[in-house]
Design a protein around this motif. Structure first.
Motif, short mmCIF file in Angstrom:
data_model
loop_
_atom_site.label_atom_id
_atom_site.label_comp_id
_atom_site.label_asym_id
_atom_site.label_seq_id
_atom_site.Cartn_x
_atom_site.Cartn_y
_atom_site.Cartn_z
N LYS A 147 -7.18 0.57 -5.36
CA LYS A 147 -7.38 -0.03 -4.04
C LYS A 147 -8.02 0.98 -3.08
O LYS A 147 -8.91 0.62 -2.29
CB LYS A 147 -6.06 -0.53 -3.48
N LYS A 148 -7.58 2.21 -3.14
CA LYS A 148 -8.13 3.25 -2.27
C LYS A 148 -9.60 3.48 -2.61
O LYS A 148 -10.45 3.63 -1.71
CB LYS A 148 -7.35 4.54 -2.42
N PHE A 181 -6.05 -8.21 -7.11
CA PHE A 181 -6.92 -7.41 -6.24
C PHE A 181 -8.36 -7.43 -6.73
O PHE A 181 -9.28 -7.70 -5.94
CB PHE A 181 -6.41 -5.97 -6.18
N GLU A 212 -2.46 10.34 -8.03
CA GLU A 212 -3.15 9.05 -8.10
C GLU A 212 -4.24 9.07 -9.17
O GLU A 212 -4.53 8.03 -9.78
CB GLU A 212 -3.79 8.73 -6.75
N TYR A 262 2.32 -4.54 -12.43
CA TYR A 262 1.10 -3.76 -12.24
C TYR A 262 -0.13 -4.59 -12.62
O TYR A 262 -1.14 -4.62 -11.90
CB TYR A 262 1.12 -2.50 -13.09
N GLU A 274 -0.77 -7.42 -10.07
CA GLU A 274 -1.27 -6.88 -8.80
C GLU A 274 -2.73 -6.46 -8.92
O GLU A 274 -3.55 -6.73 -8.04
CB GLU A 274 -0.41 -5.69 -8.38
N ASP A 304 -11.76 0.56 -1.38
CA ASP A 304 -11.95 0.63 0.07
C ASP A 304 -13.04 1.65 0.41
O ASP A 304 -13.90 1.38 1.27
CB ASP A 304 -10.64 1.01 0.74
N ARG A 334 1.10 5.34 -9.53
CA ARG A 334 0.26 5.18 -8.34
C ARG A 334 -1.18 4.77 -8.68
O ARG A 334 -2.04 4.71 -7.80
CB ARG A 334 0.26 6.48 -7.53
N ASN A 335 -1.44 4.46 -9.93
CA ASN A 335 -2.81 4.12 -10.32
C ASN A 335 -3.32 2.84 -9.68
O ASN A 335 -4.52 2.73 -9.38
CB ASN A 335 -2.92 4.01 -11.84
N ILE A 336 -2.46 1.86 -9.48
CA ILE A 336 -2.92 0.60 -8.88
C ILE A 336 -3.36 0.84 -7.44
O ILE A 336 -4.42 0.37 -7.01
CB ILE A 336 -1.81 -0.48 -8.94
N ASN A 337 -2.57 1.58 -6.69
CA ASN A 337 -2.96 1.92 -5.32
C ASN A 337 -4.22 2.78 -5.30
O ASN A 337 -5.02 2.71 -4.36
CB ASN A 337 -1.83 2.62 -4.58
N ALA A 338 -4.39 3.61 -6.34
CA ALA A 338 -5.60 4.43 -6.43
C ALA A 338 -6.84 3.55 -6.54
O ALA A 338 -7.87 3.83 -5.92
CB ALA A 338 -5.51 5.38 -7.61
#
Length: 311
Positions: free
Chosen positions: A302-303, A181, A290, A174, A177, A306, A296-300
């Motif tokens: 990124k979202k 990012f 998220e 995590y 990643e 964006d 799911r915090n890492i993808n959060a």
């Protein structure tokens, strides 16, 4: 031959020593005599922490997911072999009736200060409790929300359930990643002003200094306009939101009111017409799982990034 009983005895002593472990849970030290075999988690994000560590076989069920309408297809597949014991917060009787020996919950994540389900009320029944780090602000002092809150929970669960190597590998992944990012993220000189809209029309329920979205927003190059609100989640006034004029609104999607309905409420209300976020129609939606501490915090992040910087 005489050495065998001694060796066996030393082995037994070693196994007992290895089986007993202590972790910090908010303002308590909790000692476990062995790996829990009948665990229950409350809420979708805490349950995902258990699942990502491969602990489903140590669980007898979960609570507090379907009542908030936060179960998505990914999560549904993860818990299909486990029963949901309570749609919202469990009662003490539910946990005792399941013969639980461990409850992973948090303050306002399955437990309430002064409520019937707390570490103190469950202890007489042999149910150990580990508390979600983000939620500790309800009973003790802590710093503002950070990604370390989530990492801490994964690592502590790894210690409790004797899967430390897996937990450490997950956290290292995590961190790497996220660092990769954010290191390549192009942001503005000044962080974007961001408001978290969880729920409420008369008064908004939002994330304050101690709630995970503050950390997620900062990692994505923004600042939570309510980061001087010294609570985790709580109610503020719309006047305060208007005064601080967010450039982006982050909507938390769960429950009976959809994210689109929340966006429409803000877009169509004359009181918000001059907000930069409304004028430019800049809304980002995070699912509940998220926006709260969990895998799911890492993808959060990124979202959010964006939504912050792609327009």
């Amino acid at each position: 031959m005489k050495l065998l009983p001694l060796a066996m005895g030393l082995s037994c002593v070693a196994s007992v020593t290895l089986a007993e472990t202590t972790v910090q849970s908010c303002d308590r030290e909790v000692t476990f005599d062995g790996v829990p075999q009948a665990a229950i988690s409350n809420d979708v994000n805490l349950t995902e922490m258990m699942l990502v560590l491969g602990l489903a076989d140590k669980m007898v069920g979960y609570t507090g997911i379907s009542g908030w309408k936060t179960l998505d297809e990914e999560m549904r597949a993860g818990v299909e072999e486990l029963p949901e014991l309570s749609a919202k917060y469990p009662t003490k009787e539910v946990l005792i009736g399941a013969d639980a020996d461990f409850f992973f919950a948090g303050w306002n994540y399955g437990m309430k200060v002064g409520g019937e389900v707390t570490p103190e009320t469950l202890a007489p029944f042999g149910i150990d409790v580990y508390e979600l780090t983000e939620s500790c602000i309800h009973i003790s002092e802590k710093g503002k929300a950070s990604m370390d809150d989530m990492y801490n929970d994964i690592l502590n669960l790894g210690t409790i359930f004797d899967v430390k190597d897996k937990a450490e590998a997950l956290v290292d992944g995590y961190k790497a990643e996220l660092a990769e990012f954010t290191g390549s993220l192009e942001t503005a000189d000044e962080p974007l002003r961001v408001f978290v809209y969880d729920s409420g029309e008369d008064t908004p329920f939002t994330a304050g200094l101690y709630a995970m979205p503050t950390a997620l927003i900062e990692a994505a190059g923004g600042t939570n306009i309510m980061n001087d609100f010294e609570k985790s989640w709580g109610t503020v006034t719309w006047e305060a939101v208007v005064e601080r004029n967010p450039e982006v609104v982050v909507i938390v999607n769960y429950g009976n009111v959809t994210a689109e309905e929340k966006r429409a409420f803000m877009m169509n209300n004359p009181a918000f017409a001059d907000l930069d976020a409304v004028k430019n129609d800049r809304f980002v939606t995070l699912e509940y799982v998220e926006a709260t501490p969990g895998p799911r915090n890492i993808n959060a992040v990124k979202k959010l990034a964006d939504g912050f910087w792609s327009n």
